[in-house]
Design a protein around this motif. Structure first.
Motif, PDB file in Angstrom:
ATOM      1  N   HIS A 192       0.698  -1.154  -0.135  1.00  0.00           N
ATOM      2  CA  HIS A 192      -0.220   0.048  -0.081  1.00  0.00           C
ATOM      3  C   HIS A 192       0.865   1.221   0.035  1.00  0.00           C
ATOM      4  O   HIS A 192       0.502   2.148  -0.759  1.00  0.00           O
ATOM      5  CB  HIS A 192      -0.904  -0.050   1.405  1.00  0.00           C
ATOM      6  N   SER A 193       1.863   1.249   0.901  1.00  0.00           N
ATOM      7  CA  SER A 193       2.561   2.335   1.038  1.00  0.00           C
ATOM      8  C   SER A 193       3.346   2.830  -0.356  1.00  0.00           C
ATOM      9  O   SER A 193       3.723   3.800  -0.887  1.00  0.00           O
ATOM     10  CB  SER A 193       4.033   2.283   2.049  1.00  0.00           C
ATOM     11  N   LEU A 194       3.977   1.633  -0.986  1.00  0.00           N
ATOM     12  CA  LEU A 194       4.696   1.634  -2.277  1.00  0.00           C
ATOM     13  C   LEU A 194       3.857   1.970  -3.385  1.00  0.00           C
ATOM     14  O   LEU A 194       4.117   3.162  -4.327  1.00  0.00           O
ATOM     15  CB  LEU A 194       5.358   0.657  -2.471  1.00  0.00           C
ATOM     16  N   ILE A 195       2.499   1.314  -3.511  1.00  0.00           N
ATOM     17  CA  ILE A 195       1.934   1.593  -4.748  1.00  0.00           C
ATOM     18  C   ILE A 195       1.092   3.018  -4.601  1.00  0.00           C
ATOM     19  O   ILE A 195       0.753   3.572  -5.681  1.00  0.00           O
ATOM     20  CB  ILE A 195       0.874   0.394  -4.793  1.00  0.00           C
TER      21      ILE A 195
ATOM     22  N   GLN B  90       3.617   5.675  -5.916  1.00  0.00           N
ATOM     23  CA  GLN B  90       4.226   5.424  -7.273  1.00  0.00           C
ATOM     24  C   GLN B  90       5.191   6.445  -8.085  1.00  0.00           C
ATOM     25  O   GLN B  90       4.949   7.636  -7.868  1.00  0.00           O
ATOM     26  CB  GLN B  90       3.460   4.948  -8.303  1.00  0.00           C
ATOM     27  N   ASN B  91       6.432   6.106  -8.084  1.00  0.00           N
ATOM     28  CA  ASN B  91       7.245   6.810  -8.695  1.00  0.00           C
ATOM     29  C   ASN B  91       8.051   7.730  -7.811  1.00  0.00           C
ATOM     30  O   ASN B  91       8.837   8.727  -8.301  1.00  0.00           O
ATOM     31  CB  ASN B  91       6.965   7.476 -10.114  1.00  0.00           C
ATOM     32  N   LYS B  92       7.870   7.375  -6.563  1.00  0.00           N
ATOM     33  CA  LYS B  92       8.581   8.188  -5.427  1.00  0.00           C
ATOM     34  C   LYS B  92       9.223   7.315  -4.664  1.00  0.00           C
ATOM     35  O   LYS B  92       8.860   6.349  -4.412  1.00  0.00           O
ATOM     36  CB  LYS B  92       7.430   9.137  -4.677  1.00  0.00           C
TER      37      LYS B  92
ATOM     38  N   ARG C 117      19.824   3.117  -3.175  1.00  0.00           N
ATOM     39  CA  ARG C 117      20.705   2.931  -1.940  1.00  0.00           C
ATOM     40  C   ARG C 117      20.882   4.037  -1.076  1.00  0.00           C
ATOM     41  O   ARG C 117      20.983   5.222  -1.575  1.00  0.00           O
ATOM     42  CB  ARG C 117      22.142   2.848  -2.673  1.00  0.00           C
ATOM     43  N   GLY C 118      20.707   3.767   0.115  1.00  0.00           N
ATOM     44  CA  GLY C 118      20.879   4.965   1.276  1.00  0.00           C
ATOM     45  C   GLY C 118      19.687   5.738   1.414  1.00  0.00           C
ATOM     46  O   GLY C 118      19.408   6.542   2.294  1.00  0.00           O
ATOM     47  N   GLN C 119      18.508   5.532   0.602  1.00  0.00           N
ATOM     48  CA  GLN C 119      17.126   6.177   0.707  1.00  0.00           C
ATOM     49  C   GLN C 119      16.030   5.377   1.074  1.00  0.00           C
ATOM     50  O   GLN C 119      15.431   5.817   2.003  1.00  0.00           O
ATOM     51  CB  GLN C 119      17.041   7.006  -0.530  1.00  0.00           C
ATOM     52  N   GLY C 120      15.552   4.284   0.094  1.00  0.00           N
ATOM     53  CA  GLY C 120      14.435   3.562   0.375  1.00  0.00           C
ATOM     54  C   GLY C 120      14.293   2.706  -0.760  1.00  0.00           C
ATOM     55  O   GLY C 120      15.114   2.399  -1.516  1.00  0.00           O
ATOM     56  N   TYR C 121      12.955   2.615  -0.944  1.00  0.00           N
ATOM     57  CA  TYR C 121      12.289   1.823  -2.108  1.00  0.00           C
ATOM     58  C   TYR C 121      11.211   2.417  -2.836  1.00  0.00           C
ATOM     59  O   TYR C 121      10.791   3.369  -2.375  1.00  0.00           O
ATOM     60  CB  TYR C 121      11.886   0.375  -1.468  1.00  0.00           C
ATOM     61  N   MET C 122      11.045   2.069  -4.117  1.00  0.00           N
ATOM     62  CA  MET C 122      10.051   2.637  -5.002  1.00  0.00           C
ATOM     63  C   MET C 122       9.671   1.574  -6.070  1.00  0.00           C
ATOM     64  O   MET C 122      10.331   0.686  -6.325  1.00  0.00           O
ATOM     65  CB  MET C 122      10.614   3.734  -5.820  1.00  0.00           C
ATOM     66  N   ILE C 123       8.398   2.055  -6.219  1.00  0.00           N
ATOM     67  CA  ILE C 123       7.684   1.213  -7.569  1.00  0.00           C
ATOM     68  C   ILE C 123       7.664   2.290  -8.670  1.00  0.00           C
ATOM     69  O   ILE C 123       6.859   3.399  -8.426  1.00  0.00           O
ATOM     70  CB  ILE C 123       6.360   0.736  -7.135  1.00  0.00           C
TER      71      ILE C 123
END
Length: 211
Positions: A156-159, A162-164, A202-208
């Motif tokens: 939910h957080s990633l979708i 999106q693109n962030k 890297r060093g920041q987080g994840y994204m879709i």
């Protein structure tokens, strides 16, 4: 827009219900024979089935039973003149969520749809995946996907962003035992289950990314 398949062999009633449903903002396909349902559901994903029982070719019981055996868990309402307890019981055993006895006030049908089945959110689409952030329903290739609470919250957080980039700390807060390694494991499982790409920044987080 909620997409509905209406099975009713009484053409006058069918046209009247279709007109009313479309006036309420729903997208409606109609069928007069049981076998027509299979032709319509093969290429199209519906949000709700409204099914009469006594229809030509294949009755409404057999129609829903075949859909359920094929893994289709779309909610279904039976509308029928059958009132015996055995018929009602059979409908629920097959997998119907609701039952309206004929004759009925069409407004009753609208009220039930709005209160029990209508998804008020807008679908987020990612490839063959659709997600309603309000109801939190995930569909892949037209079938509902069930995730555990942690993975569902991560998704939910990633979708919805999106693109962030969603920070690793934000995502780790959703874990029962937060750690970078546990986060990677959960995201790997999420990727495998849904067949999606989740980028590690890297060093920041994840994204879709939706490209």
């Amino acid at each position: 827009m909620m997409k509905i398949l209406l099975l009713e062999d009484d053409k006058i009633l069918c046209d009247s219900l279709k007109e009313l449903l479309e006036y309420e903002g729903y997208d409606v396909d109609k069928a007069h024979r049981g076998t027509e349902v299979f032709d319509l559901t093969f290429p199209t994903v519906y949000d709700l089935y409204i099914l009469d029982i006594n229809v030509p070719d294949t009755d409404g019981f057999d129609v829903l039973s075949a859909l359920r055996e094929a893994g289709d868990d779309t909610p279904a309402i039976y509308i029928t003149a059958l009132t015996d307890i055995n018929s009602i019981s059979r409908g629920f055993e097959i997998g119907a969520e609701d039952y309206i006895k004929k004759p009925f006030d069409p407004e009753e049908l609208i009220i039930r749809i709005k209160n029990k089945y209508e998804r008020t959110g807008q679908w987020i689409v990612l490839g063959d995946i659709r997600y309603d952030p309000v109801s939190r329903v995930i569909e892949k290739e037209g079938k509902t996907v069930i995730l555990g609470e942690v993975q569902h919250n991560l998704f939910h957080s990633l979708i919805t962003e999106q693109n962030k980039i969603v920070s690793s700390y934000t995502l780790m807060d959703m874990l029962e035992q937060p750690s970078a390694n546990a986060l990677r494991v959960n995201l790997a499982k999420l990727k495998n289950k849904l067949g999606i790409e989740i980028r590690n920044i890297r060093g920041q987080g994840y994204m879709i990314e939706n490209v």
